[in-house]
Design an enzyme around this catalytic site. Structure first.
Site, PDB file in Angstrom:
ATOM      1  N   ALA A   1       0.816  -1.215   0.000  1.00 30.78           N
ATOM      2  CA  ALA A   1       0.000   0.000   0.000  1.00 30.78           C
ATOM      3  C   ALA A   1       0.851   1.267   0.000  1.00 30.78           C
ATOM      4  CB  ALA A   1      -0.944  -0.005   1.202  1.00 30.78           C
ATOM      5  N   PHE A   2       1.997   1.232   0.653  1.00 33.96           N
ATOM      6  CA  PHE A   2       2.839   2.420   0.763  1.00 33.96           C
ATOM      7  C   PHE A   2       3.293   2.931  -0.604  1.00 33.96           C
ATOM      8  CE2 PHE A   2       6.558   4.928   2.005  1.00 33.96           C
ATOM      9  CZ  PHE A   2       6.040   5.632   3.077  1.00 33.96           C
ATOM     10  N   GLU A   3       3.409   2.039  -1.566  1.00 35.97           N
ATOM     11  CA  GLU A   3       3.882   2.404  -2.906  1.00 35.97           C
ATOM     12  C   GLU A   3       2.775   2.941  -3.820  1.00 35.97           C
ATOM     13  OE1 GLU A   3       6.659   0.028  -0.824  1.00 35.97           O
ATOM     14  OE2 GLU A   3       4.654  -0.642  -1.417  1.00 35.97           O
TER      15      GLU A   3
ATOM     16  N   THR B   1      -4.913  -3.035   1.018  1.00 38.57           N
ATOM     17  CA  THR B   1      -5.406  -3.454   2.329  1.00 38.57           C
ATOM     18  C   THR B   1      -4.301  -3.271   3.356  1.00 38.57           C
ATOM     19  OG1 THR B   1      -6.805  -5.134   1.309  1.00 38.57           O
ATOM     20  CG2 THR B   1      -6.405  -5.360   3.660  1.00 38.57           C
TER      21      THR B   1
ATOM     22  N   ILE C   1      -3.795  -3.956   7.401  1.00 32.87           N
ATOM     23  CA  ILE C   1      -4.419  -4.607   8.559  1.00 32.87           C
ATOM     24  C   ILE C   1      -3.572  -4.336   9.797  1.00 32.87           C
ATOM     25  CG2 ILE C   1      -5.174  -6.814   9.538  1.00 32.87           C
ATOM     26  CD1 ILE C   1      -5.463  -7.782   6.574  1.00 32.87           C
TER      27      ILE C   1
ATOM     28  N   HIS D   1       3.109   0.171  13.128  1.00 35.55           N
ATOM     29  CA  HIS D   1       3.298   0.174  11.673  1.00 35.55           C
ATOM     30  C   HIS D   1       1.997   0.502  10.938  1.00 35.55           C
ATOM     31  CE1 HIS D   1       5.188  -1.032   7.909  1.00 35.55           C
ATOM     32  NE2 HIS D   1       4.113  -1.748   7.636  1.00 35.55           N
TER      33      HIS D   1
ATOM     34  N   PHE E   1      -9.449   6.805  -3.054  1.00 34.32           N
ATOM     35  CA  PHE E   1      -8.879   5.995  -1.977  1.00 34.32           C
ATOM     36  C   PHE E   1      -9.750   4.763  -1.756  1.00 34.32           C
ATOM     37  CE2 PHE E   1      -8.191   5.054   2.589  1.00 34.32           C
ATOM     38  CZ  PHE E   1      -6.806   4.936   2.590  1.00 34.32           C
TER      39      PHE E   1
END
Length: 158
Positions: free
Chosen positions: A57-59, A81, A83, A89, A114
């Site tokens: 997700a960070f990318e 996703t 979790i 984190h 989003f």
């Protein structure tokens, strides 16, 4: 009477980029399927949908920005996703992805939607990917169609 602008839910003639995180792929694949299904059912041609897979997700924000640099899309859907685990984190990743997605949309003037599930448990994430709580990918696609049409209407009225 005030002039009112609204986007409609007709996808014909619109082009979409979709960025999907591979982490938790068994969930994100369902989000992608839901998004593609919604786009096609609303009239978007299959060849007007392009998908980019990213590691996590960070990318997502970076690739969404690069896709929009190509000037080929009316909107980009961001699917992933995140979790919650036993460390902080989750908060860092979820917050930065949300900020990054919003920033890309504001910088480019193109809708960036989003569609990232943030959940406390894997069960909650699975539910939001199409079992009990709908499909967040589908919802992101419908929002993308509406926003793409709204932006077009705003641009054509000036």
């Amino acid at each position: 009477m005030a002039k009112v602008f609204e986007g409609h839910l007709i996808g014909e003639g619109l082009r979409f980029g979709i960025v999907v995180a591979r982490f938790n792929e068994f969930i994100t694949h369902k989000l992608l399927s839901g998004a593609q299904d919604a786009l096609i059912r609303h009239g978007v041609a299959e060849n007007d949908i392009e998908v980019a897979w990213v590691p996590g997700a960070f990318e997502i924000p970076l690739v969404a920005r690069r896709m929009l640099a190509r000037n080929r899309y009316d909107a980009v859907l961001c699917l992933g996703t995140v979790i919650r685990g036993g460390t902080p984190h989750f908060e860092y990743v979820a917050s930065e992805v949300a900020k990054g997605v919003a920033k890309v949309g504001l910088e480019t003037g193109t809708p960036v939607i989003f569609g990232v599930i943030t959940a406390d448990t894997i069960e909650q994430a699975i539910e939001r990917a199409g079992t009990k709580a709908g499909n967040k990918g589908w919802q992101a696609a419908v929002s993308g169609i509406e926003m793409a049409n709204l932006v077009r209407r705003l641009e054509s009225s000036s």
